[in-house]
Scaffold this motif. Structure first.
Motif, PDB file in Angstrom:
ATOM      1  N   LYS A   1      -3.414  -8.301   2.567  1.00 29.17           N
ATOM      2  CA  LYS A   1      -3.008  -8.185   3.806  1.00 29.17           C
ATOM      3  C   LYS A   1      -1.285  -7.597   3.710  1.00 29.17           C
ATOM      4  CE  LYS A   1      -6.594  -9.960   5.336  1.00 29.17           C
ATOM      5  NZ  LYS A   1      -7.452  -9.197   6.149  1.00 29.17           N
ATOM      6  N   CYS A   2      -0.898  -6.955   3.001  1.00 25.19           N
ATOM      7  CA  CYS A   2       0.308  -6.494   2.588  1.00 25.19           C
ATOM      8  C   CYS A   2       0.355  -5.022   3.420  1.00 25.19           C
ATOM      9  CB  CYS A   2       0.706  -6.099   1.207  1.00 25.19           C
ATOM     10  SG  CYS A   2       0.868  -7.546   0.271  1.00 25.19           S
ATOM     11  N   ILE A   3       1.378  -4.682   4.076  1.00 25.39           N
ATOM     12  CA  ILE A   3       1.399  -3.551   4.727  1.00 25.39           C
ATOM     13  C   ILE A   3       2.496  -2.456   4.552  1.00 25.39           C
ATOM     14  CG2 ILE A   3       0.224  -4.665   6.923  1.00 25.39           C
ATOM     15  CD1 ILE A   3       3.163  -4.890   7.855  1.00 25.39           C
ATOM     16  N   ASN A   4       2.391  -1.270   4.753  1.00 22.18           N
ATOM     17  CA  ASN A   4       3.531  -0.302   4.648  1.00 22.18           C
ATOM     18  C   ASN A   4       3.719   0.394   5.889  1.00 22.18           C
ATOM     19  OD1 ASN A   4       5.030   2.001   4.166  1.00 22.18           O
ATOM     20  ND2 ASN A   4       4.169   2.366   1.762  1.00 22.18           N
ATOM     21  N   THR A   5       4.691   0.317   6.566  1.00 22.50           N
ATOM     22  CA  THR A   5       5.052   0.978   7.997  1.00 22.50           C
ATOM     23  C   THR A   5       6.481   1.744   7.862  1.00 22.50           C
ATOM     24  OG1 THR A   5       6.430  -0.949   8.400  1.00 22.50           O
ATOM     25  CG2 THR A   5       4.210  -1.053   8.884  1.00 22.50           C
ATOM     26  N   GLU A   6       6.482   2.412   6.694  1.00 24.60           N
ATOM     27  CA  GLU A   6       7.569   3.077   6.384  1.00 24.60           C
ATOM     28  C   GLU A   6       7.514   4.651   6.762  1.00 24.60           C
ATOM     29  OE1 GLU A   6      10.589   1.818   6.007  1.00 24.60           O
ATOM     30  OE2 GLU A   6       9.508   0.071   5.785  1.00 24.60           O
ATOM     31  N   ASN A   7       6.036   5.327   7.301  1.00 21.19           N
ATOM     32  CA  ASN A   7       5.857   6.517   7.611  1.00 21.19           C
ATOM     33  C   ASN A   7       5.237   6.682   8.927  1.00 21.19           C
ATOM     34  OD1 ASN A   7       5.402   9.036   6.770  1.00 21.19           O
ATOM     35  ND2 ASN A   7       3.197   8.700   5.606  1.00 21.19           N
ATOM     36  N   SER A   8       5.700   8.086   9.423  1.00 26.56           N
ATOM     37  CA  SER A   8       5.451   8.334  10.706  1.00 26.56           C
ATOM     38  C   SER A   8       5.196   9.868  10.781  1.00 26.56           C
ATOM     39  CB  SER A   8       6.650   7.976  11.633  1.00 26.56           C
ATOM     40  OG  SER A   8       7.960   8.661  11.436  1.00 26.56           O
ATOM     41  N   PHE A   9       4.924  10.465  11.968  1.00 25.63           N
ATOM     42  CA  PHE A   9       4.590  11.780  12.125  1.00 25.63           C
ATOM     43  C   PHE A   9       4.807  12.008  13.782  1.00 25.63           C
ATOM     44  CE2 PHE A   9       0.349  10.124  12.520  1.00 25.63           C
ATOM     45  CZ  PHE A   9      -0.060  10.562  13.626  1.00 25.63           C
ATOM     46  N   ASP A  10       5.041  13.367  14.247  1.00 27.59           N
ATOM     47  CA  ASP A  10       5.242  13.529  15.539  1.00 27.59           C
ATOM     48  C   ASP A  10       3.720  14.528  15.955  1.00 27.59           C
ATOM     49  OD1 ASP A  10       7.566  12.796  15.863  1.00 27.59           O
ATOM     50  OD2 ASP A  10       8.544  14.492  15.169  1.00 27.59           O
ATOM     51  N   ILE A  11       3.522  13.931  17.344  1.00 24.71           N
ATOM     52  CA  ILE A  11       2.551  14.605  18.024  1.00 24.71           C
ATOM     53  C   ILE A  11       3.142  15.979  18.995  1.00 24.71           C
ATOM     54  CG2 ILE A  11       0.794  14.669  19.795  1.00 24.71           C
ATOM     55  CD1 ILE A  11       0.217  11.731  18.950  1.00 24.71           C
ATOM     56  N   LYS A  12       3.036  17.050  18.795  1.00 29.44           N
ATOM     57  CA  LYS A  12       3.618  17.995  19.631  1.00 29.44           C
ATOM     58  C   LYS A  12       2.537  18.753  20.647  1.00 29.44           C
ATOM     59  CE  LYS A  12       7.605  18.978  16.676  1.00 29.44           C
ATOM     60  NZ  LYS A  12       8.479  19.796  15.849  1.00 29.44           N
ATOM     61  N   ILE A  13       2.846  18.857  21.786  1.00 29.66           N
ATOM     62  CA  ILE A  13       1.830  19.405  22.922  1.00 29.66           C
ATOM     63  C   ILE A  13       2.364  20.783  23.253  1.00 29.66           C
ATOM     64  CG2 ILE A  13       0.636  19.175  24.898  1.00 29.66           C
ATOM     65  CD1 ILE A  13      -0.105  17.252  22.542  1.00 29.66           C
ATOM     66  N   ASN A  14       2.166  21.932  22.708  1.00 28.12           N
ATOM     67  CA  ASN A  14       2.767  23.166  23.220  1.00 28.12           C
ATOM     68  C   ASN A  14       2.224  23.731  24.351  1.00 28.12           C
ATOM     69  OD1 ASN A  14       4.318  23.419  20.723  1.00 28.12           O
ATOM     70  ND2 ASN A  14       2.536  24.243  19.414  1.00 28.12           N
TER      71      ASN A  14
ATOM     72  N   PRO B   1       0.787  -1.227  -0.045  1.00 30.71           N
ATOM     73  CA  PRO B   1      -0.081  -0.053   0.046  1.00 30.71           C
ATOM     74  C   PRO B   1       0.924   1.380   0.177  1.00 30.71           C
ATOM     75  CG  PRO B   1      -0.449  -1.602   1.613  1.00 30.71           C
ATOM     76  CD  PRO B   1       0.734  -2.039   1.189  1.00 30.71           C
ATOM     77  N   ILE B   2       0.244   2.364  -0.316  1.00 27.72           N
ATOM     78  CA  ILE B   2       1.175   3.541  -0.438  1.00 27.72           C
ATOM     79  C   ILE B   2       0.690   4.252   0.864  1.00 27.72           C
ATOM     80  CG2 ILE B   2       1.243   5.829  -1.393  1.00 27.72           C
ATOM     81  CD1 ILE B   2       0.445   4.519  -4.217  1.00 27.72           C
ATOM     82  N   SER B   3       1.620   4.877   1.553  1.00 22.12           N
ATOM     83  CA  SER B   3       1.570   5.758   2.632  1.00 22.12           C
ATOM     84  C   SER B   3       2.051   6.906   2.520  1.00 22.12           C
ATOM     85  CB  SER B   3       2.147   5.053   4.016  1.00 22.12           C
ATOM     86  OG  SER B   3       1.953   5.796   5.219  1.00 22.12           O
ATOM     87  N   ASN B   4       1.089   8.129   2.350  1.00 22.23           N
ATOM     88  CA  ASN B   4       1.648   9.211   1.897  1.00 22.23           C
ATOM     89  C   ASN B   4       2.103  10.010   3.338  1.00 22.23           C
ATOM     90  OD1 ASN B   4       0.892   9.499  -0.858  1.00 22.23           O
ATOM     91  ND2 ASN B   4      -1.200   9.076  -0.076  1.00 22.23           N
ATOM     92  N   SER B   5       3.009  10.937   3.250  1.00 23.67           N
ATOM     93  CA  SER B   5       3.512  11.765   4.306  1.00 23.67           C
ATOM     94  C   SER B   5       2.373  12.661   4.649  1.00 23.67           C
ATOM     95  CB  SER B   5       4.640  12.486   3.959  1.00 23.67           C
ATOM     96  OG  SER B   5       5.782  11.408   3.385  1.00 23.67           O
ATOM     97  N   VAL B   6       2.391  13.077   6.218  1.00 24.54           N
ATOM     98  CA  VAL B   6       1.477  13.690   6.603  1.00 24.54           C
ATOM     99  C   VAL B   6       2.098  14.751   7.438  1.00 24.54           C
ATOM    100  CG1 VAL B   6      -0.376  12.177   6.425  1.00 24.54           C
ATOM    101  CG2 VAL B   6       1.117  12.223   8.550  1.00 24.54           C
ATOM    102  N   ASN B   7       1.681  15.906   7.989  1.00 22.81           N
ATOM    103  CA  ASN B   7       2.191  16.935   8.797  1.00 22.81           C
ATOM    104  C   ASN B   7       1.973  16.428  10.109  1.00 22.81           C
ATOM    105  OD1 ASN B   7       2.674  18.706   6.668  1.00 22.81           O
ATOM    106  ND2 ASN B   7       0.687  19.631   6.621  1.00 22.81           N
ATOM    107  N   ASN B   8       2.963  16.935  11.059  1.00 23.20           N
ATOM    108  CA  ASN B   8       2.815  16.687  12.335  1.00 23.20           C
ATOM    109  C   ASN B   8       1.642  17.207  13.189  1.00 23.20           C
ATOM    110  OD1 ASN B   8       5.456  15.590  12.421  1.00 23.20           O
ATOM    111  ND2 ASN B   8       6.412  17.745  12.912  1.00 23.20           N
TER     112      ASN B   8
END
Length: 900
Positions: free
Chosen positions: A108-121, A19-26
């Motif tokens: 059942k194929c997976i894509n786990t190469e993407n991530s993002f951050d949670i920031k609490i100001n 699957p495709i995993s598009n980048s996302v903002n934090n």
């Protein structure tokens, strides 16, 4: 190839794309209070699923692909893990990294190469600030409407921000919480005019200019404080002149005017000035003691509320003469007296007067001048002239009054007319005098306790009365006081007199004494009457105890050691005998008296106790008993109780006999005195009386039998003390021995012939044994070994000298050789141990070495002489056979020896 046969299997391999995993903002959030704390870097409202659409893009349907969120790459790669759930609470303060897994629901194929951050100001700080308080003014409307236009909201900004820079943060002010939360609202401007009369709440928003996070949790109040409400901006005070010169100068209590200046004067502060501009140099330091300029003066008043808002007023002062008559006290008899309230020994000139007295003074004062009864007239009474002049510290005539000046208290009056705007003094004068008269002192008097009957004048020691010596009572009571009268009363109030009779016959009682002092104030009414003091005098007549004789019968020395002089006495009735009248049988109660016994215990240590031990183990001694009335320890009686322990007889054995021989004549046993006393003796044997059997002597007896003899000695001096001595006599006798008591072992293979004495039936003695010699040696053993063949004598001797028994014993045997040469030694051969009384019928046969019978030998003869048919037999071994009378048979051989 198998057995030259080519086999082939085909597989189809399908490689599905990931699957495709598009980048996302934090995901960026401002801290909030969703977890109960908006400053800890944690929130509970994180919406992870808000990233789904961006991650899948437009070409991947959410029906065909599943997006899940994880805290680690490993967790994202593990398809058994379901992932995080929204709304999500971050685990790490300030935020964390989230790992994305996109799953193709079909392949059942997976894509786990993407991530993002949670920031609490973090949110900005908004410090608490105080209320902005302003006094009402006429900037809007008038100064009573609670609306002003001068609130500087921005003056709070520095405190709200604290150490936060105003370049980085913006503070705005809002009329509501909703407006503060609305970031599009720019807020209120300063100066601000309140819209609610009296003030309102202002809400604060602090915005982080960079992060755009804001805090709107702080608020403060703006308040319009009201000015004082004046009743009269100008009042007049007409004061009474405070002296007889009428100089127009007096002392004024300016504070009395407060109630006609302001309606809320009790909650306001008043300052008084001599200058109309209220400059500080003209401030009156003590307005309760202000001295005016002669006749007319003006004072300027500043009225200040609790919020420091103020208005001003003016007081104009005039001084005039008092209208109370100078002879008021004499004209109205306002002189009063009471006795000192304190105890006689601690008098301080202070008393408490009834409120009715001061009310009476006020009534007489009001009645003395028609002006004094007008409606607005205030009449106050004071203890000091300066207080009356200023109106301070008035006496509360509704309560009883305690004078503040000892002995004589002046009472001053102040009469003022309080009109709406005028404060007029009508009177200032002393109007009463209160006297506090001293009490006499009833000095403490005491008289010693007495024991009933303890006086030559007391003829009845049991009537509970005593003739007391009262000669010093009156002088002690009065001391050096003069102008006093004394009174003595019985407990029922009956007057005894102004003095006590002497002697004074009295039971135990407490009488009352009163001492009065004549008044030194002529014509002044004292409702208490003459001042007096009281005391009491206690007469105590204590019962005198009785102690009756106690006789204790003497006892003889006893106990484990009957020579130590001790005996145990039964003291169970001693106390009751001591306290009981033998004539009446009446026993004195231990509730009224204490008893103590003084004695020495069995260790010789002096003791004092309420009772004697029981049993009382003592030597001869005299015990002192004291019976005391605890109410008066001088009421005491003592008695002596004698305990006598008589010694037992001292005697001893006169002999050391311990054995009696039953086969011999009776023997004496006896005792003798060990001291100089003479005793009588009685005897028993085995518990049965044994009569004396020696004429004229009871200290010895003849005995022929053993047993337990007991001799009892008794003193002959009248004490009848006895002591017994047991004498154990054992029995013995000469042995009785028979052949059945002897066991002989002879003809043994080891040639060890033995003789054994059987002791079972020998007798009761203690025996010892010897063989062949009556003089011994004797032995305790009953067996004799290596006994030569022949006839032997056994001697049995009683060790207790009861005699020697004997018996002959046969030991069968023979000689191994004989020498018949006529020299008198071993000339003949025979069987040994045979005698006329020992197996005389025994048969003996002698054979030569060839078995020829050459002699049948008579065992009772001297033996074979070695001849056969009158001819000597040659030296050689010869055989024999013996048939003993007891049935035994034995054979052996012996040697005939020649030329010996």
């Amino acid at each position: 190839t198998i057995d030259d046969v080519l086999c082939r299997t085909e597989y189809t391999v399908t490689v599905n794309p990931n699957p495709i995993s598009n980048s996302v903002n934090n995901l960026i959030y401002c801290d909030d209070s969703s977890d109960g704390d908006d400053s800890n870097g944690f929130i509970e409202t994180i919406d992870l699923e808000s990233q789904n659409a961006t991650i899948l893009g437009v070409n991947q349907s959410s029906e065909d692909f599943t997006v899940s969120y994880h805290l680690s790459k490993e967790d994202a790669d593990d398809t058994t893990k379901s992932g995080l759930v929204s709304p999500y609470t971050n685990n790490i303060k300030g935020g964390e990294k989230i790992y994305i897994r996109v799953l193709n629901n079909t392949t059942k194929c997976i894509n786990t190469e993407n991530s993002f951050d949670i920031k609490i100001n973090i949110l900005p700080k908004a410090n608490e600030v105080n209320t902005i308080l302003k006094c009402d003014d006429d900037s809007v409307g008038d100064d009573k409407d609670g609306i002003i236009s001068s609130f500087d909201l921005s003056s709070q900004t520095t405190i709200i921000l604290g150490d936060q820079s105003p370049d980085d943060y913006t503070v705005t002010y809002h009329i509501s919480q909703a407006d503060a939360n609305d970031t599009t609202s720019t807020g209120l401007t300063s100066p601000y005019t309140n819209t609610v009369a009296g003030g309102e709440k202002i809400y604060v928003r602090v915005l982080d200019n960079k992060l755009q996070c804001f805090r709107a949790t702080t608020s403060f109040d703006i308040e319009v404080a009201p000015l004082p409400i004046l009743i009269n901006p100008l009042i007049k005070i007409e004061q009474c002149d405070d002296d007889d010169n009428n100089d127009g100068v007096s002392i004024h209590n300016l504070t009395e005017s407060q109630l006609i200046i302001s309606s809320d004067y009790e909650n306001e502060t008043f300052e008084y000035y001599t200058a109309s501009d209220l400059n500080t140099s003209s401030l009156i330091a003590d307005p309760t003691k202000f001295q005016n300029d002669p006749f007319n003066d003006s004072v300027y008043v500043k009225i200040i509320t609790s919020n420091n808002c103020y208005r001003t007023s003016q007081i104009d002062i005039t001084v005039a003469a008092s209208q109370i008559s100078k002879t008021f006290m004499e004209d109205n008899n306002t002189f009063y007296a009471l006795c000192d309230d304190s105890t006689a020994l601690n008098q301080d000139g202070i008393a408490t007067f009834s409120s009715d007295i001061l009310k009476e003074v006020k009534q007489k004062l009001v009645a003395s001048n028609a002006k004094f009864s007008a409606q607005n007239i205030r009449v106050t009474l004071h203890t000091k002239s300066e207080d009356a002049l200023s109106g301070e510290n008035p006496i509360n005539i509704e309560n009883n009054f305690t004078n503040t000046t000892p002995t004589m208290q002046p009472v001053w009056a102040r009469i003022v007319n309080i009109d709406v705007s005028t404060f007029e003094c009508l009177g200032f004068e002393q109007v009463a005098t209160l006297y506090v008269e001293p009490k006499p002192i009833a000095n403490a008097v005491t008289i010693a306790k007495q024991c009933d009957g303890d006086s030559a004048l007391d003829l009845d020691s049991q009537d509970g009365k005593f003739p007391f010596d009262t000669s010093s009572v009156q002088s002690t009571l009065v001391g050096t006081q003069t102008n006093v009268t004394t009174y003595y009363y019985l407990p029922d109030g009956t007057l005894i007199g102004n003095e006590l009779p002497n002697p004074f016959l009295s039971p135990s009682q407490t009488i009352d004494i009163k001492i009065e002092l004549a008044s030194a104030l002529g014509g002044v009414n004292n409702p208490d009457g003459l001042c007096y003091d009281t005391t009491t005098l206690e007469f105590v007549v204590n019962d005198s105890p009785e102690a009756y004789p106690v006789t204790v019968a003497p006892q003889c020395d006893d106990g484990a050691d009957d020579t130590d002089g001790f005996s145990e006495f039964d003291t169970s009735t001693v106390l009751s005998t001591l306290l009981t009248n033998p004539s009446t049988g009446v026993t004195q109660s231990l509730d009224k008296y204490t008893v103590s016994f003084s004695y020495k215990d069995d260790k010789g240590v002096s003791q004092t106790a309420a009772t004697l031990p029981n049993p009382f183990n003592t030597k001869t001694q005299t015990v002192t008993v004291t019976v005391t009335n605890p109410l008066n320890t001088d009421c005491v009686v003592t008695k002596e109780i004698k305990f006598v322990v008589n010694p037992l007889p001292l005697f001893e054995r006169a002999d050391n006999t311990s054995i009696v021989c039953l086969n011999l004549d009776p023997i004496p046993i006896g005792v003798k005195s060990s001291d100089s006393r003479t005793y009588s003796y009685t005897w028993t044997r085995n518990g049965t009386a044994f009569p004396t059997n020696i004429a004229g002597i009871d200290s010895s007896i003849l005995i022929g039998l053993g047993g337990e003899y007991e001799v009892t000695a008794k003193t002959t001096d009248g004490t009848n003390c006895t002591r017994s001595l047991k004498i154990t006599i054992n029995e013995s006798k000469i042995a009785t021995v028979l052949r059945k008591d002897i066991v002989v072992k002879d003809l043994t293979e080891d040639n060890n012939n033995t003789i054994t004495v059987l002791t079972e039936t020998l007798g009761i003695g203690d025996y010892e044994y010897a063989i062949d010699d009556i003089t011994g040696p004797y032995q305790d053993e009953t067996v004799f070994e290596k006994v030569r063949p022949g006839i032997h004598t056994i001697y049995i001797r009683d060790k207790n000298d009861c005699g020697i028994a004997k018996i002959d014993v046969s030991v069968i045997g023979f000689k191994k050789f004989f020498t018949p040469n006529g020299d008198g030694y071993h000339d003949k051969w025979k069987i040994l141990g045979i005698r006329t009384d020992f197996q005389p019928n025994t048969k003996v046969y002698i054979f030569d070495r060839y078995g020829k019978l050459i002699k049948e030998l008579d065992p009772l003869t001297d033996g074979w002489d070695g001849n056969y048919n009158g001819k000597p037999m040659p030296a050689s071994d010869y055989w024999f056979r013996v048939n003993l009378e007891d049935g035994r048979e034995f054979k052996s051989h012996f040697s005939l020896v020649r030329a010996w």
